[in-house]
Each structure stands twice: as C-alpha cells, then as structure tokens.
Write a protein that holds these residues in place. Structure first.
Motif, mmCIF file in Angstrom:
data_model
loop_
_atom_site.group_PDB
_atom_site.id
_atom_site.type_symbol
_atom_site.label_atom_id
_atom_site.label_comp_id
_atom_site.label_asym_id
_atom_site.label_seq_id
_atom_site.Cartn_x
_atom_site.Cartn_y
_atom_site.Cartn_z
ATOM 1 N N ALA A 94 0.841 -1.199 0.000
ATOM 2 C CA ALA A 94 0.000 0.000 0.000
ATOM 3 C C ALA A 94 0.877 1.251 0.000
ATOM 4 O O ALA A 94 2.104 1.169 0.078
ATOM 5 C CB ALA A 94 -0.908 -0.011 1.221
ATOM 6 N N GLY A 95 0.212 2.396 -0.065
ATOM 7 C CA GLY A 95 0.942 3.658 -0.009
ATOM 8 C C GLY A 95 0.623 4.389 1.277
ATOM 9 O O GLY A 95 -0.278 4.015 2.016
ATOM 10 N N MET A 111 6.864 1.338 -5.303
ATOM 11 C CA MET A 111 5.471 0.901 -5.460
ATOM 12 C C MET A 111 5.247 0.275 -6.842
ATOM 13 O O MET A 111 4.640 -0.793 -6.968
ATOM 14 C CB MET A 111 4.570 2.131 -5.270
ATOM 15 N N ASN A 115 3.776 -3.318 -7.435
ATOM 16 C CA ASN A 115 2.347 -3.360 -7.775
ATOM 17 C C ASN A 115 2.059 -3.362 -9.268
ATOM 18 O O ASN A 115 0.950 -3.694 -9.678
ATOM 19 C CB ASN A 115 1.622 -2.179 -7.128
ATOM 20 N N PHE A 153 -3.328 9.119 -2.432
ATOM 21 C CA PHE A 153 -2.672 7.815 -2.615
ATOM 22 C C PHE A 153 -2.286 7.686 -4.092
ATOM 23 O O PHE A 153 -2.505 6.647 -4.701
ATOM 24 C CB PHE A 153 -3.611 6.665 -2.232
ATOM 25 N N TYR A 156 -0.268 4.662 -5.459
ATOM 26 C CA TYR A 156 -1.018 3.396 -5.372
ATOM 27 C C TYR A 156 -2.118 3.372 -6.446
ATOM 28 O O TYR A 156 -2.286 2.387 -7.163
ATOM 29 C CB TYR A 156 -1.623 3.266 -3.973
ATOM 30 N N LYS A 160 -2.589 0.781 -9.554
ATOM 31 C CA LYS A 160 -3.790 -0.058 -9.627
ATOM 32 C C LYS A 160 -4.610 0.242 -10.892
ATOM 33 O O LYS A 160 -5.232 -0.668 -11.452
ATOM 34 C CB LYS A 160 -4.628 0.115 -8.360
ATOM 35 N N THR A 197 3.176 -3.381 4.599
ATOM 36 C CA THR A 197 3.778 -2.243 3.913
ATOM 37 C C THR A 197 4.785 -1.539 4.811
ATOM 38 O O THR A 197 5.877 -1.176 4.356
ATOM 39 C CB THR A 197 2.671 -1.267 3.462
#
Ligand SMILES: NC(=O)c1ccc[n+]([C@@H]2O[C@H](COP(=O)([O-])OP(=O)(O)OC[C@H]3O[C@@H](n4cnc5c(N)ncnc54)[C@H](O)[C@@H]3O)[C@@H](O)[C@H]2O)c1
Length: 269
Positions: A94-95, A111, A115, A153, A156, A160, A197
C-alpha cells in the motif's frame, strides 16, 4: 460448472490476507497450490496449515519485483506439479497518505516495481506456458481504487489503474488462445496490508499514523479474505472481466461514468 479438481494455481502474496483467502478457497475446490511470497516464513506457515487440512500445497520463495525469482519459483512449481493452470498475480503493497508533491520519486518506483512490474514479470513468465497449453486463467489483483481514485494515494492509484488497463488489454490478447483474464477490484478487506507495507517499505513513518487522516473518516465495510477467495473462484468460473467484492462500490464506479458522460455531452455538435 468448471471443474477445478487437480488444477494447479500459482498465487503470489499468499503468505497473508487475500492471497491466503484465495489459497483456502481454491484448496476447498480441490486445486493444488503453489504459494509464493517474499515473506518465506509466513507462506510456509500458510502452506503447513493448508496441508494439515488435506490440501496439496507447495511454498516457494518469491519476490515479484525480481524476474529471476519468478523463474526459480516457476521451476520449483513445475518440478512438483508439471504445469500451472491458474495464475493469481496478487502480491502488493500500500501507499502512505500524502499529497502528490510530497511522494519521493524513489517511492513511486518502489510501489511500481511491486504493484505493476511485479505483475508484468508474472505475465511474462506464465503467458508463454499457458499459450503452449492452450488453456488457463489469470487473475490480476487491482483494487476498487483502480477504477475510483482516492485522494492522497496517487502512486497506489496509478499502479492499480495500470493493472486494470493491462488486464483489459491482455484479456483481449489471450482470448483466442483459450486463456481467461480477470481483474480483481476489491473494496476494503481485513488483511495485514498496512503492517506488511510498514515492514517492507524502505524506512520512515508508520502507515497507520499516516493513513488515519484519510481512512479514519471513510465508511468502509471490511470483508474477510476467504470471501474474496470465493468470489475470485466464481469470477474464474464465469470468466468475468471484473471481479468486484462490494455491491456498494457500484455507485462510485457509476459516478465515474457519469463524469465521462457529462464531458461527452459538453462536446460541441
Ligand atoms: N486489503 C484491502 O483492503 C485491499 C483492497 C484492494 C486491493 N488490495 C490488494 O490486494 C493485494 C493483497 O493485499 P492484502 O490486502 O492481502 O495484504 P497483505 O499484506 O495481507 O498480503 C500481501 C502479501 O503480499 C506479500 N508481498 C508484498 N510484497 C511482495 C513482493 N515483492 N513479492 C512477493 N510477495 C510480496 C506480503 O508479504 C504479504 O504476504 C494487494 O495487491 C493489495 O493492493 C487489498
């Protein structure tokens, strides 16, 4: 109804949370499991738990950000099970909650390496193998944040959103080869994502402290990882393009489309 008994699933990030929930649901459906995680201790513990319950499972060391690690884990899996039928590209971090201008570029890279490129390595490792088999399914874990962005965020959300985009592209690309692709977009799930995280993030503040000002006020409903695992199984059965977990997220997604509709309506002519 698709028959899962004896099929082999490779799940990244299976040492905790959603990955573990997938492993439990898939084991209940009779699948053999290859469980990968950068945290070797936790994934071995999950594998032992599932084996005690009668599952056929193998733990592999895996850092998704490292292609060589994928190759070694895949060889390990193939030496035990021959080949893999289902890939769940699930591991992620996560962030922290911060304005975009305060996120160091090194953290964007950290990240993105996990991710986004973590999933790309998984695809580049397994797509040629699934094509050679002429069947299979891939589930890429994004987030509802991959469709409906949350402020503060941005790194992130960017990763995503990229996972949603690449999943749609690869789904069309692999359909002629008999391979299904779904993108999993969970809402809030009761997992160790914050702790993981903090543990893995290079240095600095605790995620819990940094998160509280954003997450604290949001009316999120947390569900259990096993429920996400069951929904994922259903999504594979139905070859769904999107796998959602929270009916209440529908309105937020539709609001995004409403904004686009408004922009199209505003066009001249
Ligand atoms: N928990 C939620 O509310 C939520 C919501 C939407 C999406 N997600 C996504 O679900 C996925 C799983 O997260 P979770 O909530 O189960 O968290 P979690 O921390 O409980 O599990 C994530 C697992 O991934 C592993 N991992 C982290 N970096 C790795 C790496 N480089 N290589 C291999 N393994 C690595 C961790 O060790 C951990 O075991 C993530 O992609 C996350 O972004 C979670």
């Amino acid at each position: 109804m698709r028959e899962f008994t004896g099929q082999v699933a490779f799940i990244s990030g299976a040492g905790s949370g959603i990955g573990r929930g997938m492993a439990e649901a898939f084991a209940a459906a009779g699948m053999k499991l290859v469980l990968g995680d950068v945290d070797g201790e936790s994934v071995r513990s999950v594998t032992t738990d599932l084996s005690v319950q009668g599952a056929d499972a193998l733990a592999v060391d895996l850092d998704v950000a490292d292609r060589a690690s994928w190759d070694a884990a895949t060889q390990h899996a193939e030496s035990k099970y021959g080949s893999v039928d289902i890939l769940c590209n699930n591991a992620g971090v996560a962030g922290l909650s911060r304005p975009v201008e305060e996120i160091p570029i090194e953290e964007w890279r950290w990240m993105t390496d996990i991710n986004l490129y973590g999933l790309v390595h998984g695809l580049q490792c397994f797509v040629p193998r699934l094509k050679a088999k002429g069947s299979g399914h891939i589930v890429n874990t994004s987030s509802i944040g991959g469709l409906v962005p949350l402020p503060k965020f941005s790194e992130y959300m960017a990763a995503k959103h990229a996972v949603v985009g690449l999943s749609g592209s690869v789904r069309q690309e692999l359909e002629p080869f008999g391979i299904g692709v779904s993108v999993l977009c969970p809402g809030a799930v009761q997992t160790a994502l914050g702790e993981t995280t903090v543990r893995q993030r290079p240095g600095r503040a605790t995620l819990a402290a940094a998160r509280s000002d954003v997450v604290g006020d949001l009316p999120w409903r947390y569900i259990e990882p096993i429920d996400v695992g069951r929904l994922t199984l259903q999504g594979i059965t139905d070859n769904q393009a999107f796998i959602f977990t929270h009916p209440e997220n529908r309105a937020e997604v539709e609001a995004q489309f409403d904004a686009m509709r408004t922009a199209f309506d505003a066009l001249p002519g």
